[in-house]
Design a protein around this motif. Structure first.
Motif, PDB file in Angstrom:
ATOM      1  N   TRP A   9       0.877  -1.178   0.000  1.00  0.00           N
ATOM      2  CA  TRP A   9       0.000   0.000   0.000  1.00  0.00           C
ATOM      3  C   TRP A   9       0.907   1.217   0.000  1.00  0.00           C
ATOM      4  O   TRP A   9       1.842   1.294   0.805  1.00  0.00           O
ATOM      5  CB  TRP A   9      -0.875  -0.018   1.250  1.00  0.00           C
ATOM      6  N   GLU A  10       0.657   2.150  -0.924  1.00  0.00           N
ATOM      7  CA  GLU A  10       1.516   3.340  -1.020  1.00  0.00           C
ATOM      8  C   GLU A  10       0.671   4.573  -1.274  1.00  0.00           C
ATOM      9  O   GLU A  10      -0.274   4.537  -2.055  1.00  0.00           O
ATOM     10  CB  GLU A  10       2.529   3.156  -2.148  1.00  0.00           C
ATOM     11  N   LYS A  11       1.029   5.661  -0.601  1.00  0.00           N
ATOM     12  CA  LYS A  11       0.362   6.946  -0.801  1.00  0.00           C
ATOM     13  C   LYS A  11       1.419   8.030  -0.960  1.00  0.00           C
ATOM     14  O   LYS A  11       2.428   8.040  -0.250  1.00  0.00           O
ATOM     15  CB  LYS A  11      -0.513   7.313   0.409  1.00  0.00           C
ATOM     16  N   GLU A  12       1.156   8.930  -1.899  1.00  0.00           N
ATOM     17  CA  GLU A  12       2.041  10.088  -2.040  1.00  0.00           C
ATOM     18  C   GLU A  12       1.742  11.076  -0.916  1.00  0.00           C
ATOM     19  O   GLU A  12       0.574  11.284  -0.565  1.00  0.00           O
ATOM     20  CB  GLU A  12       1.845  10.759  -3.401  1.00  0.00           C
ATOM     21  N   ILE A  13       2.793  11.632  -0.333  1.00  0.00           N
ATOM     22  CA  ILE A  13       2.669  12.631   0.728  1.00  0.00           C
ATOM     23  C   ILE A  13       3.558  13.819   0.358  1.00  0.00           C
ATOM     24  O   ILE A  13       4.482  13.674  -0.446  1.00  0.00           O
ATOM     25  CB  ILE A  13       3.056  12.067   2.121  1.00  0.00           C
ATOM     26  N   PRO A  14       3.297  14.993   0.940  1.00  0.00           N
ATOM     27  CA  PRO A  14       4.159  16.142   0.646  1.00  0.00           C
ATOM     28  C   PRO A  14       5.616  15.839   1.009  1.00  0.00           C
ATOM     29  O   PRO A  14       5.885  15.201   2.033  1.00  0.00           O
ATOM     30  CB  PRO A  14       3.592  17.257   1.522  1.00  0.00           C
ATOM     31  N   VAL A  15       6.543  16.281   0.176  1.00  0.00           N
ATOM     32  CA  VAL A  15       7.961  15.984   0.398  1.00  0.00           C
ATOM     33  C   VAL A  15       8.439  16.552   1.739  1.00  0.00           C
ATOM     34  O   VAL A  15       9.273  15.938   2.409  1.00  0.00           O
ATOM     35  CB  VAL A  15       8.825  16.454  -0.799  1.00  0.00           C
TER      36      VAL A  15
END
Length: 155
Positions: A65-71
């Motif tokens: 499971w992967e989600k993009e988050i703010p750098v």
């Protein structure tokens, strides 16, 4: 989602000339337990939070499971990670209908180069480039979570 992946050594650096993309990656582990790893990654200018389950018996498949988050959040989370942040460059190479991801490691894992290919099934065939070496699928020593705690330089 189930990730089906095979992993290989790389014979030489000729793959670099075939790469259509190249990104620096820094990644750390909030939890490196093989049953449920929790990874923070900065790839280029994007951040990601990823949870992976244990591999099946063949080492080919596991839950991911992967989600993009703010750098900026990924940078802060990296500070909370276990020791051994992974530093590498990922090269992406198209071969036939697939894309190989080749990771060249730095720091404590300097000298290690590993290729991965994601597949749609465990029995799917694929074109093998000349620079592809021995299969490592299922060998936990080559999992990034393992390398963060047991770096290549200590082998």
């Amino acid at each position: 989602m189930i990730e089906i992946e095979r992993k290989f050594t790389v014979k030489d650096d000729s793959f670099k000339a075939e790469a259509f993309a190249k990104n620096h990656i820094a990644q750390g582990y909030l939890n490196s337990n093989p049953a449920r790893t929790v990874r923070v990654r900065i790839k280029g200018n994007k951040g990601f939070l990823t949870i992976k389950g244990a591999s099946n018996d063949t080492g080919l498949s596991r839950f991911e499971w992967e989600k993009e988050i703010p750098v900026a959040e990924a940078q802060m989370l990296l500070l909370l990670c276990e020791k051994g942040v992974i530093d590498k460059t990922r090269f992406e190479i198209k071969k036939g209908h697939h894309v190989f991801e080749v990771d060249e490691f730095y720091g404590d894992n300097e000298g290690l180069i590993v290729a991965e290919i994601e597949l749609n099934s465990e029995t799917e065939t694929f074109e093998k480039p000349d620079w592809l070496g021995t299969e490592l699928t299922g060998d936990i020593r080559y999992y990034n979570a393992y390398l963060s705690n047991n770096p290549f330089k200590n082998w």
